[in-house]
Design a protein around this motif. Structure first.
Motif, short mmCIF file in Angstrom:
data_model
loop_
_atom_site.label_atom_id
_atom_site.label_comp_id
_atom_site.label_asym_id
_atom_site.label_seq_id
_atom_site.Cartn_x
_atom_site.Cartn_y
_atom_site.Cartn_z
N ILE A 138 -7.41 -8.21 2.35
CA ILE A 138 -6.11 -8.58 1.76
C ILE A 138 -5.86 -7.58 0.64
O ILE A 138 -6.31 -7.76 -0.50
CB ILE A 138 -6.14 -10.02 1.21
CG1 ILE A 138 -6.53 -11.00 2.33
CG2 ILE A 138 -4.77 -10.39 0.64
CD1 ILE A 138 -6.67 -12.43 1.87
N PRO A 139 -5.17 -6.48 0.95
CA PRO A 139 -5.09 -5.37 0.00
C PRO A 139 -4.18 -5.66 -1.19
O PRO A 139 -3.24 -6.45 -1.10
CB PRO A 139 -4.51 -4.23 0.86
CG PRO A 139 -3.72 -4.93 1.91
CD PRO A 139 -4.45 -6.21 2.20
N ASN A 140 -4.51 -5.00 -2.30
CA ASN A 140 -3.61 -5.04 -3.45
C ASN A 140 -2.45 -4.07 -3.21
O ASN A 140 -2.50 -3.26 -2.28
CB ASN A 140 -4.38 -4.70 -4.74
CG ASN A 140 -4.97 -3.29 -4.70
OD1 ASN A 140 -4.26 -2.31 -4.53
ND2 ASN A 140 -6.29 -3.19 -4.86
N PRO A 141 -1.39 -4.13 -4.01
CA PRO A 141 -0.23 -3.27 -3.75
C PRO A 141 -0.55 -1.78 -3.71
O PRO A 141 0.03 -1.04 -2.90
CB PRO A 141 0.70 -3.59 -4.93
CG PRO A 141 0.33 -4.98 -5.34
CD PRO A 141 -1.14 -5.07 -5.11
N PHE A 142 -1.46 -1.33 -4.55
CA PHE A 142 -1.82 0.09 -4.55
C PHE A 142 -2.51 0.47 -3.23
O PHE A 142 -2.26 1.54 -2.68
CB PHE A 142 -2.74 0.41 -5.73
CG PHE A 142 -2.07 0.29 -7.07
CD1 PHE A 142 -1.18 1.27 -7.50
CD2 PHE A 142 -2.33 -0.80 -7.89
CE1 PHE A 142 -0.56 1.16 -8.73
CE2 PHE A 142 -1.72 -0.91 -9.13
CZ PHE A 142 -0.82 0.07 -9.55
N PHE A 147 -3.79 6.53 -9.49
CA PHE A 147 -3.34 5.80 -8.30
C PHE A 147 -4.48 5.70 -7.27
O PHE A 147 -4.71 4.63 -6.69
CB PHE A 147 -2.14 6.50 -7.67
CG PHE A 147 -1.76 5.97 -6.32
CD1 PHE A 147 -1.12 4.75 -6.20
CD2 PHE A 147 -2.07 6.69 -5.16
CE1 PHE A 147 -0.77 4.26 -4.94
CE2 PHE A 147 -1.73 6.20 -3.92
CZ PHE A 147 -1.09 4.98 -3.80
N GLY A 148 -5.19 6.81 -7.05
CA GLY A 148 -6.30 6.79 -6.12
C GLY A 148 -7.39 5.83 -6.54
O GLY A 148 -7.97 5.11 -5.72
N ARG A 158 -10.55 0.92 -5.79
CA ARG A 158 -11.61 0.28 -6.59
C ARG A 158 -11.98 -1.10 -6.06
O ARG A 158 -13.11 -1.55 -6.23
CB ARG A 158 -11.20 0.20 -8.06
CG ARG A 158 -10.09 -0.77 -8.37
CD ARG A 158 -9.66 -0.66 -9.82
NE ARG A 158 -8.61 -1.63 -10.13
CZ ARG A 158 -8.84 -2.82 -10.67
NH1 ARG A 158 -10.08 -3.20 -10.95
NH2 ARG A 158 -7.84 -3.65 -10.92
N GLN A 159 -11.03 -1.80 -5.43
CA GLN A 159 -11.33 -3.13 -4.89
C GLN A 159 -10.73 -3.25 -3.49
O GLN A 159 -9.81 -4.04 -3.27
CB GLN A 159 -10.79 -4.24 -5.81
CG GLN A 159 -11.53 -4.35 -7.13
CD GLN A 159 -11.00 -5.49 -7.99
OE1 GLN A 159 -9.90 -5.97 -7.80
NE2 GLN A 159 -11.81 -5.91 -8.97
N LYS A 160 -11.26 -2.47 -2.57
CA LYS A 160 -10.74 -2.51 -1.21
C LYS A 160 -11.10 -3.83 -0.54
O LYS A 160 -12.21 -4.32 -0.69
CB LYS A 160 -11.31 -1.34 -0.40
CG LYS A 160 -10.80 0.02 -0.85
CD LYS A 160 -11.35 1.13 0.01
CE LYS A 160 -12.84 1.32 -0.24
NZ LYS A 160 -13.37 2.49 0.51
#
Length: 224
Positions: free
Chosen positions: A50-54, A39-40, A45-47
């Motif tokens: 426009i954030p991804n759900p994780f 999860f971390g 990994r791709q901050k």
């Protein structure tokens, strides 16, 4: 009740002594730890703006527990203890939730897990107190308000470990017993899914939060 009484164990003979390990608890704890690492990695990994759900979930955890830690401690101390508080909640939350997955078992259903975490919090709180106040001032508090209260003050501190550990263990184990009994009575037709949602998700979340906040409060009490 065989589901609760049967324990998968690992044994190890060392210098004439037989060591017994709860393999289910160890395995489930490693799975939880592995899931948190994944999860971390997925959250960072791709901050982006426009954030991804994780990343969204991770930011919610970080911001919420940073504010809680900063309110309980000063900002400088929050920088030291915030990672512990946030990681502790996430670990406990997933430990309590994993039992809803078929053939999985909650590590917090084992008293060794909750007691170990309670002892960890106990030593961290008292370490923080000694580091902040110095040993002399820290030890002096055990003789307040009068010197002969020292044994009761020591017992009170030790009782915190028992209280925080057995509260979490009792709630998770109690929920498992209720689900098991009701499942056998109604053959898993209707009520058990609701019970899994209630005890696994709701109670599991509440108890993870309570345990984490009590650990934070114990640290706060020792440093102030």
């Amino acid at each position: 009740m065989e589901e609760l009484t049967q324990v998968w164990e690992w044994t190890l003979d060392v210098a004439g002594y037989r060591l017994v390990f709860n393999a289910t608890t160890i395995t489930m704890s490693l799975i939880v730890g592995g899931l948190l690492i994944v999860f971390g990695w997925a959250a960072t990994r791709q901050k982006s703006m426009i954030p991804n759900p994780f990343q969204v979930v991770a930011e919610i955890f970080v911001e919420s527990f940073w504010n809680l830690t900063k309110d309980a401690l000063d900002e400088d101390m929050a920088k030291t203890y915030f990672p512990l508080i946030c990681a502790l909640f996430m670990f406990l939350l997933l430990c309590n939730w994993i039992g809803i997955v078929p053939w999985m078992s909650e590590p917090t259903k084992d008293l060794n897990t909750t007691l170990g975490l309670g002892i960890l919090g106990f030593f961290l709180a008292h370490y923080a107190g000694i580091r902040t106040k110095g040993f002399a001032a820290y030890a002096k508090e055990y003789f307040q308000p009068v010197f002969f209260m020292m044994p009761l003050n020591v017992i009170g501190e030790l009782a915190k470990v028992i209280s925080i550990s057995f509260r979490l263990y009792g709630n998770i184990m109690g929920g498992s017993i209720i689900i098991l009994v009701v499942s056998h009575l109604v053959y898993g037709l209707l009520i058990p899914p609701f019970l899994y949602a209630f005890f696994g998700l709701f109670v599991g979340t509440v108890q993870a939060f309570v345990f984490t906040m009590l650990t934070l409060v114990y640290i706060s009490v020792q440093v102030k």
